[in-house]
Structure formats: structure tokens, C-alpha cells
Write an enzyme that holds these catalytic residues in place. Structure first.
Site, PDB file in Angstrom:
ATOM      1  N   GLU A 177       9.167   2.397  10.962  1.00  0.00           N
ATOM      2  CA  GLU A 177      10.247   3.371  10.749  1.00  0.00           C
ATOM      3  C   GLU A 177       9.543   4.705  10.560  1.00  0.00           C
ATOM      4  O   GLU A 177       8.933   4.957   9.536  1.00  0.00           O
ATOM      5  CB  GLU A 177      11.057   2.943   9.521  1.00  0.00           C
ATOM      6  CG  GLU A 177      12.431   3.558   9.487  1.00  0.00           C
ATOM      7  CD  GLU A 177      12.420   4.854   8.725  1.00  0.00           C
ATOM      8  OE1 GLU A 177      12.193   5.894   9.379  1.00  0.00           O
ATOM      9  OE2 GLU A 177      12.600   4.827   7.500  1.00  0.00           O
ATOM     10  N   CYS A 224      13.679  11.156   6.498  1.00  0.00           N
ATOM     11  CA  CYS A 224      13.630  10.926   7.944  1.00  0.00           C
ATOM     12  C   CYS A 224      15.022  11.025   8.553  1.00  0.00           C
ATOM     13  O   CYS A 224      15.185  11.466   9.678  1.00  0.00           O
ATOM     14  CB  CYS A 224      13.001   9.564   8.227  1.00  0.00           C
ATOM     15  SG  CYS A 224      13.788   8.235   7.331  1.00  0.00           S
ATOM     16  N   SER A 255       4.632   8.540   8.894  1.00  0.00           N
ATOM     17  CA  SER A 255       4.475   9.472  10.011  1.00  0.00           C
ATOM     18  C   SER A 255       4.165   8.722  11.301  1.00  0.00           C
ATOM     19  O   SER A 255       3.721   7.565  11.291  1.00  0.00           O
ATOM     20  CB  SER A 255       3.334  10.434   9.704  1.00  0.00           C
ATOM     21  OG  SER A 255       2.113   9.714   9.732  1.00  0.00           O
ATOM     22  N   GLU A 258       9.322  17.415  13.684  1.00  0.00           N
ATOM     23  CA  GLU A 258      10.187  17.170  12.533  1.00  0.00           C
ATOM     24  C   GLU A 258       9.923  18.224  11.454  1.00  0.00           C
ATOM     25  O   GLU A 258       8.777  18.423  11.043  1.00  0.00           O
ATOM     26  CB  GLU A 258       9.893  15.768  11.978  1.00  0.00           C
ATOM     27  CG  GLU A 258      10.717  15.431  10.761  1.00  0.00           C
ATOM     28  CD  GLU A 258      10.521  13.997  10.283  1.00  0.00           C
ATOM     29  OE1 GLU A 258       9.474  13.381  10.630  1.00  0.00           O
ATOM     30  OE2 GLU A 258      11.397  13.487   9.566  1.00  0.00           O
ATOM     31  N   LYS A 281       0.906  -1.175   0.000  1.00  0.00           N
ATOM     32  CA  LYS A 281       0.000   0.000   0.000  1.00  0.00           C
ATOM     33  C   LYS A 281       0.931   1.207   0.000  1.00  0.00           C
ATOM     34  O   LYS A 281       1.532   1.563   1.010  1.00  0.00           O
ATOM     35  CB  LYS A 281      -0.891  -0.025   1.250  1.00  0.00           C
ATOM     36  CG  LYS A 281      -1.460   1.328   1.669  1.00  0.00           C
ATOM     37  CD  LYS A 281      -2.380   1.963   0.634  1.00  0.00           C
ATOM     38  CE  LYS A 281      -2.816   3.374   1.093  1.00  0.00           C
ATOM     39  NZ  LYS A 281      -2.141   4.455   0.344  1.00  0.00           N
ATOM     40  N   ALA A 337       2.004   5.321  -0.867  1.00  0.00           N
ATOM     41  CA  ALA A 337       1.392   6.637  -0.684  1.00  0.00           C
ATOM     42  C   ALA A 337       0.576   6.995  -1.923  1.00  0.00           C
ATOM     43  O   ALA A 337       0.957   6.649  -3.052  1.00  0.00           O
ATOM     44  CB  ALA A 337       2.477   7.681  -0.453  1.00  0.00           C
TER      45      ALA A 337
HETATM   46  O1  LIG Z   1      12.525   8.888   5.338  1.00  0.00           O
HETATM   47  C1  LIG Z   1      13.425   8.006   5.427  1.00  0.00           C
HETATM   48  C2  LIG Z   1      14.454   8.030   4.444  1.00  0.00           C
HETATM   49  C3  LIG Z   1      15.415   6.904   4.397  1.00  0.00           C
HETATM   50  C4  LIG Z   1      16.391   7.204   3.327  1.00  0.00           C
HETATM   51  C5  LIG Z   1      17.483   6.220   3.218  1.00  0.00           C
HETATM   52  O2  LIG Z   1      17.358   5.079   3.608  1.00  0.00           O
HETATM   53  O3  LIG Z   1      18.518   6.566   2.676  1.00  0.00           O
END
Ligand SMILES: O=CCCCC(=O)O
Length: 463
Positions: A234, A268, A213, A367, A160, A162
């Protein structure tokens, strides 16, 4: 949210999609489950062959899929190409290493003697159908880093994705199909967020992984908890980037820019809070700000662009609110803090550096998902650690120091899933990736990632 590709550089709707209906959803769930029954016992050599084929197809498609990603979510084309290349590398890495990572383990006879066994084997068996709920920011990579280990372990996957990256989502389903994976091994579900609960509660689905999120993670984890199903989460991050007096300050200031604005600031693991020792604060702030100001903001399809638009109009509005709140409460603007005047269309936001941050400001705890950096001045190591840890998040962290004593102290005390010294955080197939605190739990990548969706089975045979 409608399922649609909308170009963030122009605001133009490129393509809209209908969600699949209940009947089609049921067919896909049934296929995922039925395929798992046979695929779970397939040989590693066969899975590896299929995954390598998928990697080669992706390599051939690199330019096209990079352009699709850029047009759907606005990352610079150069970065989109790099993302596709990284996926190819991760697929090949798992294709080459999964068998060894999941090899049977045998506790020593001496250790298990008093259990009455003639021998004990630990076997990593697949869990089943895994639902992956994935975000738009790295629309290929976030999925591949789940799919490659999950498929190599013998699981099947349902994606699923975005709602703003439907073309990339469909591409992924097609890629695994073209590579020759059995039907049902990996399928994209073009559905709205409202369909997630039903899929996750379905008894044929064994587990879920979510990158996204904190509210989305909380909701998926609550449903999965109610169903007693395994999850890996994550979530967000507000990674600290600490610079101590022994650091190469110029390099730290240069790398800081990439660490902050990678992916238009929407990562992130982007460094977001720059915590600088007072001895080097002014030099760092001056060089960092000058470089942030000099970035070229523009069309993400243009190869000379450093920073493209934010992926969604709402994302830009959220970022604006965060900056405006900080400025209203006394933060000083070193650069940026506004939309790009040159680009009235599209969801651009200027690279921004703020200082004078206090705990009352939302940006101190939330964030900033865009090219906005906050700079803090600290008087020593204790204060650096304390400011770094003063966040609900704990994804990764970056520390610039040449002092071995400082390094050990940061390793002991940073509340984060990673510490990167004298460089910026980056994920790699062979290194575990994940966070602490509200950044989530579980790990992706490496041996840790592939074992998350395994039934770790103890095989005990009587003496
Ligand atoms: O939002 C998370 C990004 C992870 C980017 C990465 O694994 O390089």
C-alpha cells in the site's frame, strides 16, 4: 535514521532507542516461527477472545497512546484519539467476523463432478510469519489493520515500524502480549531499515506487507520476489477530488478541506488534486481557499488545532521543494506556500492552495505529503476523467455529482482502488482498501484483507 522520538512541534528529541542486536533478532524470529506451529491450529473462539481483550486494553489506554502518537509524529490529539478508537473497532470487527470470513467453501457438486471428486473443500489456512513494514503517519492504525486480520487467520507477525515512532511500536508489541497472545505471536522489532532484507529472506518468514513510499515498496517487493514470497503493498496516492456541476458545491468545498488536511495532510488517501468543472470552479476555489486559510495551525496537543506540524524536518523540506518548483514554473498561490511565521520552532507548513498547474510541474505527478492542494479547471466529464487518471498513482478517488450517468462513467473509468461519491475517502474494517497502478497491489481490510495472508487450500477427495 536513528530510532528516536522527536517532537515535530518543537524539534526536541524526547527519547532515543538502541536497535536490537543480531542475537535478539534471531530469538524473535525463532519465537515467531515456533509459535506459528501451534497458534495456527488454535480455535477461532480463542483468537477472538484474545483480540477482544487487546481491543479493551487499547480502549483503556486511548488517552495515553493518543498523546504518545501526537508527541512522536505531530497529528492533532483529537485525531490521535480517533485513530485509537478506530483500531478498537477494527479489532472487534475481525474478532467477530473472522471465522465466518474464513469458513470452508464447497464448490457445487455439479461444478466439480468432472474432476473425479466425491467432494471438494476450499480451506483458508494461515501462511506463517508475516513481516509488516509500517509507516509513521497512522502509527497505530496501519499496524492494527494488518495485525487484527493476520492474527485472526492464525498467522504470527513481526513489526518493523518507522524509526520515528518507536514508543508506539513498543506499545503495540506490549499490547498483544498483555492481551494474552502466546509469546511470539506479535513482536515489535526495533531495528533499522537495513535489517529488513535479512528478515525477509529468512526462510522462517513467509510473507510481507508494506505501507509506505514507492521506493520502500519496490525494494521490499524485489526482495520478496527473489524469495518467491507473497507481498501486499500500500504505497502513495495523489487522489483526485472531482466536483461536477450537479454537486452541492458548498458541501464539496467544506469536505475538501478535511479531505486535504486530515492528519496534517499526511495521508495516502487524502484528496490532493481538486479537479473542478468550469461551471462551479470559481465558487469552489473561493470557498475552499477561504476555509483553508482559516484553519488554525498550531500545537497538536491543543484541542482547537486543525493542522499541526509535519512529522519530520525532511518531510517539510520535500514539500517546500514541490511547492517552490510549481511556483517557479508558473503556478499561482491562492493561499499559504510557506512556513508558519508564528511558529519558528517545529516543522510547520501553512495550508496551501495552488492553481495553474501544468504537467511540467513535479507536483502534477508526485505526491504532496502535507497540507498542499492543487486546483484544476476542467471543461467536462471527459477532461475530468483524463486529468484524474493523469497520475502514476491510483489509490482512491472522490467524485461529487448527483448525476447517475456521470457516476457510472466514473466507476467505469477511474484508475483507482476506490471511488467515493459525494464524500471523502475513508477506510472501514468491512471495506477493501488498496490501490491500482503505483499505489500498490493487494487489499487490506474486509474479507479480501484477511485472505491475503492465507494459503487457499483445495482439499479434493476421490469419488
Ligand atoms: O497513508 C495511508 C493512510 C490510510 C489512512 C486510513 O486508512 O484511514
Amino acid at each position: 535514521m536513528a530510532i528516536a522520538s522527536v517532537n515535530p512541534a518543537t524539534g526536541e528529541t524526547l527519547k532515543t532507542f538502541e536497535a536490537i542486536g543480531p542475537e535478539e533478532l534471531e530469538n524473535r524470529l525463532a519465537a515467531a516461527h515456533a509459535t506459528f506451529r501451534t497458534y495456527r491450529t488454535s480455535a477461532f473462539s480463542e483468537r477472538s477472545r484474545l483480540l477482544k481483550r487487546a481491543a479493551s486494553l487499547l480502549e483503556e489506554d486511548q488517552e495515553d497512546i493518543a498523546r504518545t502518537m501526537t508527541s512522536e509524529m505531530g497529528k492533532p490529539l483529537v485525531a490521535a484519539r480517533a485513530e485509537a478508537a478506530k483500531c478498537v473497532k477494527a479489532m472487534r470487527w475481525y474478532a467477530d467476523h473472522a471465522e465466518e470470513l474464513l469458513a470452508d467453501e464447497h464448490p457445487s457438486d455439479a461444478d466439480v463432478k468432472d474432476s473425479g471428486a466425491s467432494g471438494v473443500t476450499v480451506r483458508y489456512r494461515p501462511l506463517g510469519v508475516v513481516l509488516a513494514v509500517m509507516p509513521w503517519n497512522f502509527p497505530l492504525w496501519q499496524v492494527v489493520r494488518f495485525a487484527a486480520p493476520a492474527l485472526m487467520a492464525g498467522n504470527t507477525g513481526l513489526l518493523k515500524h518507522a524509526s520515528n515512532v518507536p514508543q508506539t511500536a513498543l506499545y503495540l508489541g506490549d499490547l498483544f502480549h498483555r492481551a494474552g497472545f502466546p509469546d511470539g505471536c506479535f513482536q515489535t522489532l526495533l531495528v533499522g531499515a537495513g535489517a529488513i532484507e535479512g528478515v525477509l529472506r529468512d526462510p522462517r518468514v513467509a510473507a510481507a506487507t508494506l505501507t509506505g513510499s514507492e521506493p520502500a515498496g519496490r525494494s521490499v517487493a524485489a526482495i520478496a520476489g527473489d524469495e518467491v514470497k507473497k507481498t501486499v503493498l500500500e504505497l502513495g496516492g495523489s487522489d483526485p477530488y472531482v466536483v461536477m456541476p450537479s454537486a452541492d458545491v458548498d458541501r464539496a468545498a467544506r469536505v475538501a478541506v478535511t479531505a486535504r488536511v486530515q492528519n496534517n495532510g499526511q495521508s495516502c488517501i487524502a484528496a490532493k488534486r481538486f479537479i473542478i468543472h468550469e461551471d462551479v470552479h470559481d465558487t469552489f476555489a473561493e470557498r475552499f481557499t477561504a476555509r483553508m486559510e482559516a484553519l488554525s495551525v498550531g500545537d497538536p496537543m491543543d484541542e482547537s488545532t486543525d493542522v499541526g506540524p509535519l512529522a519530520t524536518e525532511q518531510g517539510r523540506a520535500d514539500l517546500e521543494e514541490l511547492v517552490d518548483d510549481a511556483v517557479r514554473r508558473g503556478a499561482q498561490v491562492l493561499c499559504g506556500a510557506g512556513r508558519s511565521g508564528d511558529r519558528p520552532a517545529g516543522w510547520y507548513y501553512l495550508p496551501t492552495v495552488l492553481t495553474g498547474i501544468t504537467p511540467e510541474m513535479r507536483i502534477h505527478h508526485e505526491e504532496a505529503f502535507g497540507p498542499v492542494a492543487t486546483v484544476y479547471r476542467v471543461s467536462g466529464l471527459d477532461e475530468a476523467v483524463s486529468v484524474a487518471n493523469d497520475s502514476p498513482f491510483g489509490l482512491s478517488s472522490n467524485v461529487w455529482t448527483r448525476d447517475a450517468g456521470d457516476m457510472e462513467r466514473f466507476v467505469q473509468d477511474m484508475e483507482a482502488g476506490g471511488i467515493f461519491f459525494n464524500g471523502m475517502t475513508a477506510s472501514h474494517p468491512a471495506m477493501p482498501f488498496g490501490g491500482a497502478k503505483r499505489s500498490g497491489y493487494g487489499r487490506e481490510l474486509s474479507d479480501h484483507g484477511i485472505k491475503e495472508f492465507c494459503n487457499i487450500t483445495t482439499v479434493w477427495t476421490a469419488a
